[in-house]
Design a protein around this motif. Structure first.
Motif, short mmCIF file in Angstrom:
data_model
loop_
_atom_site.label_atom_id
_atom_site.label_comp_id
_atom_site.label_asym_id
_atom_site.label_seq_id
_atom_site.Cartn_x
_atom_site.Cartn_y
_atom_site.Cartn_z
N SER A 29 -6.06 -9.45 0.89
CA SER A 29 -7.11 -9.15 1.86
C SER A 29 -8.40 -9.82 1.43
O SER A 29 -8.56 -10.19 0.25
CB SER A 29 -7.34 -7.65 1.96
N ASN A 76 -8.02 -1.57 -5.26
CA ASN A 76 -7.20 -2.43 -6.13
C ASN A 76 -8.07 -2.98 -7.25
O ASN A 76 -9.29 -3.02 -7.13
CB ASN A 76 -6.52 -3.55 -5.32
N LEU A 80 -8.44 -0.35 0.67
CA LEU A 80 -8.03 -1.47 -0.18
C LEU A 80 -8.40 -1.28 -1.65
O LEU A 80 -8.87 -2.21 -2.31
CB LEU A 80 -8.61 -2.79 0.34
N GLY A 133 0.79 -1.22 0.00
CA GLY A 133 0.00 0.00 0.00
C GLY A 133 0.82 1.27 0.00
O GLY A 133 0.27 2.37 -0.03
N CYS A 158 -9.02 -7.04 7.95
CA CYS A 158 -10.27 -6.62 7.31
C CYS A 158 -11.48 -7.13 8.09
O CYS A 158 -11.42 -8.17 8.73
CB CYS A 158 -10.39 -7.19 5.90
N LYS A 208 0.60 -3.94 -3.49
CA LYS A 208 -0.69 -3.39 -3.05
C LYS A 208 -1.69 -4.49 -2.71
O LYS A 208 -1.85 -5.44 -3.48
CB LYS A 208 -1.23 -2.50 -4.19
N GLY A 209 -2.35 -4.36 -1.58
CA GLY A 209 -3.29 -5.37 -1.10
C GLY A 209 -4.30 -5.76 -2.16
O GLY A 209 -4.96 -4.91 -2.76
N THR A 213 -7.60 -8.06 -3.50
CA THR A 213 -8.84 -8.72 -3.09
C THR A 213 -9.41 -9.50 -4.27
O THR A 213 -8.98 -9.32 -5.41
CB THR A 213 -9.89 -7.69 -2.60
#
Lengths: 245, 302
Positions: free
Chosen positions: B102, B75, B73, B22, B131, B45-46, B48
Motif C-alpha cells: 500500500s 505494519n 495498515l 491482513g 488507500c 500483511k499490507g 508500506t
C-alpha cells in the motif's frame, strides 16, 4: 491454540447480570491463568472472547456478564448444548515474576481470571491476598470461591454497602504486598498503576476481531513497541504500559 | 498439473486458495496450528514504505454476516518486513508468497514494490490502490482510472515480477478502472477489497469504530464480489483473483465460475483460523459433487 467442540455442563446465574458456565471438552491448550477462550455463537459473525475462571482436566469454567447479543444468547443456552470454541488464547499471567505475597486486584468481570491465578500461586507456595471491587452488594460474586482457597479476601464496594467503602485502590492502601496482578475496567487499572508501590501485571480488555493475532484489530502502543492485546497480551507488565488519551 | 492446480500469472499454484492480506499476518503464527504449505499461496500483511501503527481502537465492528475493520495498515514498514518478518516466514512457508503493498503517494508504491520485488520468496506483488492519495486531496487511487494507472506504471517501471492490482469496490465503474490498470501494464487484477461501511452503538449513540467508518467484509459482501469478478474478468484479458466473503469450497467454485483464476479468503480466517485448510480439504468433495474434473477448466465458465 486449539479448536474444539465443548458441551455445556452448567450455566447458572451468579447475580442479576453475571453468569457462570462450565464447558466440557479438550482443555489441554489452556496453559496459563489470564488466558481466554473464543466462543462461536449461532447467527453471530465474530467469536466472543471470555477469560478463563477455572479449569480442570476435562472442563473450563467462565464467568461472563450479559452485556449484548452474544452474551444474551449464551445466557439462554442449556446443559448439553455444544459450542465451537478456540482455547489457549492470550499470554496469561507470568507467575515467575511474583513475590511471596502477591496482591490480586479485580474489578467487576475482571475478577474471574484472578481465581485460577490464585490457585496457581498457592500451588507454588505463595501467599496471595485478593481484593474484589464491585459497585454495590448485589453485584458481588466469587467471594466464597476465593475464601474457600483459604486466602485473605477483601471486598470493596463503591457505595459502601458491603466490605470496605470505596475502590480496590482504597483497600489496597492498608495491605502488605510485594507484587500485584490485576484485571478490571480501564479507569481501575489506571488508578492501580498510580497507587501501586511495587511492580505488577495488568490484564487489558479491547474489542477484538479474531482473538488470535491475525487481524491487528486490538493493537496498542507499549514501551516495547506495538502489541496485540489478544496475542501479545492481554497481560502486560507495568513497565511496558503506555497510557493513551 | 493436479486437478486443483491453477496458473496465476505464470506461477503454478497447487490450489487456488489464498488467505487474503491482513487476515494471515506473515503466516508463521498460522504455521503453529497447521502446515501452511498446503495453501496455494498467501498474501502477507499490507506493507508500506514507512512503519505504521494504524488507527485508534476500537478498530472492529460486528455486522450481520460480516464485520467492519479500520485497522489502518498497521505494519512495521518495508525494511523491517524484509529484515525481520520474511526470514521468519521463510522457515515455515516454502512456496512463492504474494507481497501486498500500500502507499499514500505514487513514489511510495514504487519504493516499496522495488524492494519487495528483489526478495526471492516473493512471487507476485499485490498492489492495493484503495488507500487515500495524500497528493490528490485524499481521494483513493483506486477510485480514478488515471490515478490507478499511474500507480501501475510507476510500479511496473521498477519491478520484474507479476503485478496484481487490488481494486476497491467503492467506485461507480469497476470495469473502467480494471481496464486502465490492464492498459498500464498490470499482470492481474484482484478484487474486491472491503466495502466502506459504518455501525453506530445505540448505547453510546456514537460510531462503534474510532475511525467512524471502515471496510466491510464477510459473507454479506459475497454476491457483490461475484458480480464484480464477473464484470471485470469479462472485460480484461489478464487473470483475476476473486475475493470478498469467500468462506466455503462452494464459494471458491462460484468465484471461479464467475471468472476468478484464484480465490482469496479474508474474514473467514478471523472467525475460523483453520478456514483455508478446511476449504482446501473440502474442495475434492465439492468438485466431485458438481462433476468438476479440473478447477482450471471452470474459470469463467458460467
Amino acid at each position: 491454540m486449539k479448536q474444539g467442540i465443548f458441551t455445556i455442563a452448567e450455566n447458572i446465574a451468579l447475580t442479576d447480570s453475571v453468569m457462570k458456565m462450565t464447558l466440557v471438552g479438550d482443555v489441554s491448550d489452556i496453559t496459563a491463568s489470564g488466558q481466554f477462550i473464543n466462543i462461536l455463537l449461532d447467527g453471530l459473525y465474530l467469536r466472543r472472547p471470555i477469560s478463563v475462571f477455572d479449569r480442570d482436566e476435562s472442563s473450563v469454567t467462565i464467568i461472563y456478564k450479559v452485556v449484548g447479543k452474544g452474551t444474551e444468547k449464551m445466557k439462554q443456552m442449556t446443559v448439553g448444548e455444544t459450542l465451537d470454541i478456540l482455547t489457549g488464547l492470550g499470554n496469561g499471567y507470568d507467575l515467575s515474576l511474583s513475590g511471596e505475597k502477591p496482591l490480586l486486584l479485580g474489578g467487576g468481570v475482571g475478577v474471574p481470571p484472578l481465581y485460577l491465578l490464585a490457585k496457581k500461586l498457592i500451588a507454588e507456595g505463595k501467599t496471595p491476598t485478593v481484593v474484589l471491587g464491585f459497585n454495590t452488594k448485589s453485584e458481588i460474586f466469587c467471594e466464597e470461591d476465593f475464601q474457600a482457597l483459604g486466602i485473605t479476601t477483601v471486598v470493596a464496594t463503591a457505595d459502601g454497602s458491603y466490605g470496605v467503602k470505596g475502590f480496590v485502590t482504597d483497600a489496597m492502601k492498608t495491605l502488605d504486598y510485594d507484587y500485584f496482578y490485576t484485571c478490571g475496567p480501564e479507569p481501575m487499572l489506571r488508578a492501580i498503576y498510580s497507587a501501586a508501590k511495587t511492580e505488577g501485571q495488568f490484564s487489558f480488555e479491547e474489542r477484538m476481531g479474531c482473538g488470535s493475532g491475525a487481524c491487528m484489530g486490538c493493537s496498542c502502543k507499549t514501551v516495547t513497541g506495538y502489541k496485540r492485546i489478544c496475542k501479545d497480551g492481554p497481560v502486560l507488565r507495568k513497565e511496558e504500559i503506555l497510557w493513551e488519551k | 498439473m493436479g486437478k486443483m492446480s491453477v496458473n496465476l500469472c505464470g506461477i503454478e499454484l497447487d490450489n487456488p486458495v489464498i488467505p487474503a492480506s491482513g487476515t494471515f499476518g506473515y503466516g508463521y503464527e498460522f504455521a503453529e496450528i497447521y502446515d501452511i504449505n498446503l495453501l496455494g499461496t498467501f498474501s502477507f500483511k499490507g506493507t508500506t514504505k514507512d512503519p505504521r501503527f494504524g488507527n485508534p481502537t476500537p478498530r472492529i465492528a460486528e455486522c450481520t454476516a460480516g464485520m467492519i475493520n479500520a485497522v489502518g495498515l498497521q505494519n512495521p514498514g518495508v525494511e523491517k518486513v524484509i529484515a525481520e518478518e520474511l526470514p521468519k516466514m521463510r522457515k515455515v512457508f516454502h512456496k512463492k508468497v504474494m507481497a501486498n503493498v500500500s502507499g499514500f503517494a505514487v513514489a511510495d508504491y514504487a519504493y516499496t514494490c522495488e524492494k519487495l520485488d528483489k526478495c526471492e520468496e516473493v512471487g507476485w506483488l499485490e498492489v492495493n490502490v484503495s488507500c487515500p492519495n495524500v497528493h490528490g486531496g485524499g481521494m483513493s487511487f483506486g477510485t480514478s482510472p488515471e490515478a490507478a494507472a499511474e500507480v501501475v506504471r510507476a510500479v511496473k517501471a521498477v519491478t520484474t515480477k507479476p503485478v496484481i492490482v487490488k481494486l476497491s469496490p467503492n467506485v461507480t465503474d469497476i470495469v473502467a478502472i480494471a481496464k486502465a490498470c490492464e492498459e498500464a501494464g498490470a499482470d492481474g487484477i484482484s478484487l474486491i477489497n472491503t466495502m466502506l461501511g459504518m455501525r453506530i452503538d445505540l448505547k453510546t449513540k456514537k460510531p462503534v469504530i474510532a475511525n467512524t467508518m471502515g471496510g466491510f467484509s464477510g459473507p454479506a459482501i459475497f454476491p457483490v464480489a461475484v458480480r464484480m469478478v464477473y464484470q471485470v474478468s469479462h472485460a480484461v484479458k489478464i487473470p483475476v483473483v476473486g475475493m470478498g466473503g469467500v468462506s466455503t469450497a462452494e464459494d471458491v467454485l462460484e468465484m471461479m465460475l464467475a471468472g476468478a483464476t484464484a480465490v482469496e479468503v479474508g474474514a473467514a480466517n478471523l472467525v475460523d483460523p483453520f478456514a483455508c485448510k478446511k476449504i482446501i480439504e473440502d474442495l475434492p468433495r465439492v468438485m466431485e459433487k458438481y462433476k468438476i474434473n479440473s478447477l482450471s477448466e471452470i474459470i469463467g465458465g458460467c
